[in-house]
Design an enzyme around this catalytic site. Structure first.
Site, short mmCIF file in Angstrom:
data_model
loop_
_atom_site.label_atom_id
_atom_site.label_comp_id
_atom_site.label_asym_id
_atom_site.label_seq_id
_atom_site.Cartn_x
_atom_site.Cartn_y
_atom_site.Cartn_z
N HIS A 1 -3.59 -4.75 0.35
CA HIS A 1 -3.01 -5.31 1.58
C HIS A 1 -3.08 -6.84 1.55
CE1 HIS A 1 -2.58 -1.58 3.91
NE2 HIS A 1 -3.60 -1.16 3.19
N GLU B 1 -1.57 -8.84 3.29
CA GLU B 1 -1.45 -9.41 4.64
C GLU B 1 -2.78 -9.85 5.23
OE1 GLU B 1 -0.91 -6.24 3.83
OE2 GLU B 1 -1.38 -4.83 5.43
N CYS C 1 0.84 -1.20 0.00
CA CYS C 1 0.00 0.00 0.00
C CYS C 1 0.88 1.26 0.00
CB CYS C 1 -0.97 -0.04 1.17
SG CYS C 1 -2.41 0.99 0.85
#
Ligand code: GLN
Length: 534
Positions: free
Chosen positions: A508, A510, A382
Site C-alpha cells: 500500500h 498510499e 494490493c
C-alpha cells in the site's frame, strides 16, 4: 521531561479533531520540538482491522504493522514522522490487556476495577508513548465526543494524568459554533455546555478551538472566554476551509503553538513553516484539472479510500493538477448494459485500490481489462495487483478459470492463493501480512526508473499472494515481475511494459505519500495520466 497535549471534542463528531491535533503537532515540530502522536479510540474492538470500511473508513497501517484509525494517516501526512504500536489505543486493547494481566495473577488478588486498573492502564499507554518515542511533546487525541459513555474512563484517566503531571499536561477542546440562518447569528451555547461537560469530568480546557463557517468576532469570543474561563487569545478559530492542509497556517496566524509552549515554559523559537506555506501556495494555485477513475466497492464512503485520495492529490500538487476522482462502484460495471466507454470517457487513469471479499471483483477485472486494452494508465494497489494478475492470466494467457482463492475456493487455477502459513489461521484480527517488508526491484524496469533505487520498504495489509507456480507462464506472455520480497520470494510489483503505464503492487504505497513528497508510484501514475491522450 516529555510534555503532553490532549485534544478532546465536544458538541458533535466530525469537527476535525484529528486535523486539529495534527496541525498543532506540525506547528510544534516547526518550532524545532520532537513530537509524537497518539489516538485513543473508545470502541471495544481491539483495533479497527476487522471493521467494515463502509462504517469506519480506511484502516491505516503503520510501518511496524499496526492496523489503526484513519486519523493516524493524517498525523503521518502532517508531521512526517512514522508512528507505531503505541499510537492507536482502543478500549478493546485496554480491557484485553487488563484481563490478561488478571488471568496471569499480576494483580495479586486485588479486585479489578475501572478505577484504578483500567484508568492506570490508559495512563500507562500515554506514558509509554512518551518514553518510547523520546519526544519533547506527545499529542494525544481522544476519539468520540465528551459526555459519551464509551470515552468516560478515558476522560477520567486524563483528569488523573493532569493531577500527576500538573503543568506538563495541556488540554485543547474542539467545539462547534453554529451560525443560525434567519436570526443570522452565531450561537455559543453548545460550546458553553460542552465546556461545562468537560469540567464535570474534572478537566478545564486551556484552549478552545471553535469550528464555524464565519469569523466569530469579538463579542462571541468574549462570551466563550467568560463562560469558559479561557483567556480570549486562547480561543482559536477553525473556520471551514476547502483544503485541510490550510489549517496549520490558519492556526499559526493565531499563535496556537506559542500559547502551548508558553504554558509549558518551553522556549518559543522561530518557526520553520515556510515549506508548508509554499505547499499551500501551490495547492491554491493549481491551474489544470484531471480526472482519475477509482474503481472500488466501498465508494459510497470516500473515507474508505482516504490515503489513496490524499496520495492522488499529493501527486497532483507536484504536477500542478487538481485531481477530480471519478468514483466508480465496481459492482455497477458487472451489469450487462454497463457501457465502460461511457463510464471512463473522461478518465485519464484507472486506479483499483485494496479491498476484501468477493463482491464487485468481476467489475474490477473489467475495469483493469479496459485499461489494458485501451492503454489507459493503470495503478493497482494490493487487491488491484491481484486483479491485474487475474485479468492477465485469463485474457492474455488464456488460463481458464484463473482467480484468487479468496473469491473462489475451488477454482482450477488460483493465480492468487493463500500461503501455507495463512492456511491454519483461525483468528481474523491482526493476522494479515502487515507493515513493512523489503522489496528488491528488478533492473531496467519502469519500476526501477520510478523509484530510482533497487531496495524499498513498503507497508502491507493482505492475506493472499501471487502464486509463483504461474510466474513462468505469465512472464512468457509479457508480464514483468518488477519487485520481489527476496526472503519469502513473494511478488511485490508487476508491470506490463507493452503499455505506457501499467504498474501494480501488493503493498500500500498510499500510506507513505506526503503532501510535499508524493509517493513515487503515484507521482509516476499522475505523470503518465497527464500525458495520456485518447
Ligand atoms: N483481499 C486481498 C488479500 O487479503 C487484498 C487485501 C487488500 O487489498 N488490502 O490479500
Amino acid at each position: 521531561m516529555t510534555k503532553y497535549v490532549f485534544v478532546t471534542g465536544g458538541v458533535c463528531s466530525g469537527l476535525g479533531k484529528g486535523i486539529t491535533a495534527s496541525s498543532i503537532a506540525l506547528l510544534l515540530k516547526a518550532k524545532g520540538y520532537k513530537v509524537f502522536m497518539q489516538k485513543f479510540d473508545p470502541y471495544m474492538n481491539v483495533d479497527p482491522g476487522t471493521m467494515s470500511p463502509i462504517q469506519h473508513g480506511e484502516v491505516f497501517v503503520t510501518a511496524d504493522g499496526c492496523e489503526t484509525d484513519l486519523d493516524l494517516g493524517h498525523y503521518e501526512r502532517f508531521i512526517d514522522e512514522e508512528l507505531n504500536y503505541t499510537s492507536n489505543i482502543t478500549n478493546g486493547k485496554i480491557y484485553s490487556s487488563v484481563i490478561e494481566k488478571e488471568r496471569r495473577g499480576d494483580y495479586l488478588g486485588a479486585t479489578i476495577q475501572i478505577v484504578p486498573h483500567i484508568s492506570n492502564e490508559i495512563k500507562n499507554k500515554i506514558y509509554e508513548a512518551g518514553h518510547t518515542s523520546n519526544a519533547d511533546i506527545v499529542i494525544t487525541e481522544i476519539g468520540g465526543t465528551v459526555g459519551d459513555i464509551e470515552s468516560s474512563v478515558m476522560m477520567e484517566s486524563l483528569r488523573q494524568f493532569k493531577m500527576e503531571q500538573k503543568n506538563n499536561a495541556f488540554f485543547v477542546h474542539t467545539t462547534l459554533v453554529p451560525y443560525l440562518f434567519g436570526s443570522n447569528e452565531l450561537k455559543t451555547k453548545p460550546t458553553q455546555n460542552s465546556i461545562i461537560e468537560l469540567r464535570r469530568l474534572g478537566i478545564q480546557p486551556d484552549i478552545i478551538v471553535t469550528r464555524s463557517n464565519v469569523e466569530l468576532g469579538d463579542s462571541i469570543k468574549n462570551k466563550i472566554s467568560l463562560f469558559g474561563s479561557i483567556p480570549k487569545e486562547n480561543i482559536i478559530e477553525a473556520i471551514d476551509v476547502n483544503n485541510i492542509y490550510q489549517i496549520p497556517i490558519n492556526f499559526h496566524k493565531q499563535h496556537i503553538e506559542d500559547i502551548i509552549l508558553r504554558q509549558f515554559d518551553l522556549p518559543i523559537r522561530r518557526s520553520n513553516i515556510k515549506y508548508w506555506e509554499d505547499l499551500i501556495e501551490t495547492v491554491n494555485n493549481l491551474n489544470e484539472e484531471i480526472e482519475i477513475a477509482l474503481v472500488g466497492k466501498y465508494v459510497e464512503l470516500h473515507d474508505a479510500y482516504l490515503s489513496v485520495m490524499e496520495s492522488l492529490k499529493h501527486a497532483g500538487y507536484k504536477h500542478n493538477l487538481k485531481i477530480n476522482i471519478n468514483w466508480v462502484d465496481s459492482e455497477s460495471l458487472e451489469k450487462n448494459n454497463c457501457n465502460l466507454k461511457e463510464v471512463f470517457k473522461n478518465s485519464k487513469g484507472i486506479l483499483v485500490p485494496g479491498g476484501f471479499g468477493q463482491r464487485g471483483i468481476e467489475g474490477k477485472i473489467k475495469a483493469c481489462e479496459y485499461a489494458r486494452v485501451n492503454n489507459i494508465p493503470y495503478l493497482g494497489l494490493c487487491l488491484g495487483m491481484q486483479i491485474a494478475v487475474i485479468e492477465f492470466a485469463r485474457n492474455v494467457c488464456h488460463i481458464e478459470d484463473a482467480s484468487s482463492r479468496e473469491f473462489n475456493e475451488t477454482c482450477k487455477n488460483p493465480v492468487i492463493d493463500l500461503m501455507a502459513e495463512q492456511k491454519t489461521i483461525i483468528n481474523m484480527g491482526g493476522t494479515l501480512r502487515l507493515g513493512n517488508y523489503e522489496c528488491t526491484i528488478k533492473k531496467n524496469t519502469l519500476t526501477s526508473k520510478i523509484y530510482n533505487t533497487d531496495k524499498i520498504l513498503e507497508r502491507h495489509r493482505h492475506r493472499y499472494e501471487f502464486n509463483n507456480k504461474y510466474k513462468e507462464e505469465l512472464e512468457k506472455n509479457g508480464l514483468v515481475f518488477a519487485g520481489i520480497n527476496e526472503p519469502s520470494n513473494l511478488v511485490e510489483i508487476i508491470e506490463n511494459p507493452k503499455l505506457s503505464f501499467f504498474v501494480a503492487c501488493q503493498f500500500h504505497p498510499e500510506f507513505k505519500s506526503r503532501p510535499n513528497r508524493p509517493h513515487p508510484l503515484f507521482d509516476a501514475f499522475i505523470g503518465a495520466a497527464k500525458k495520456y491522450k485518447k
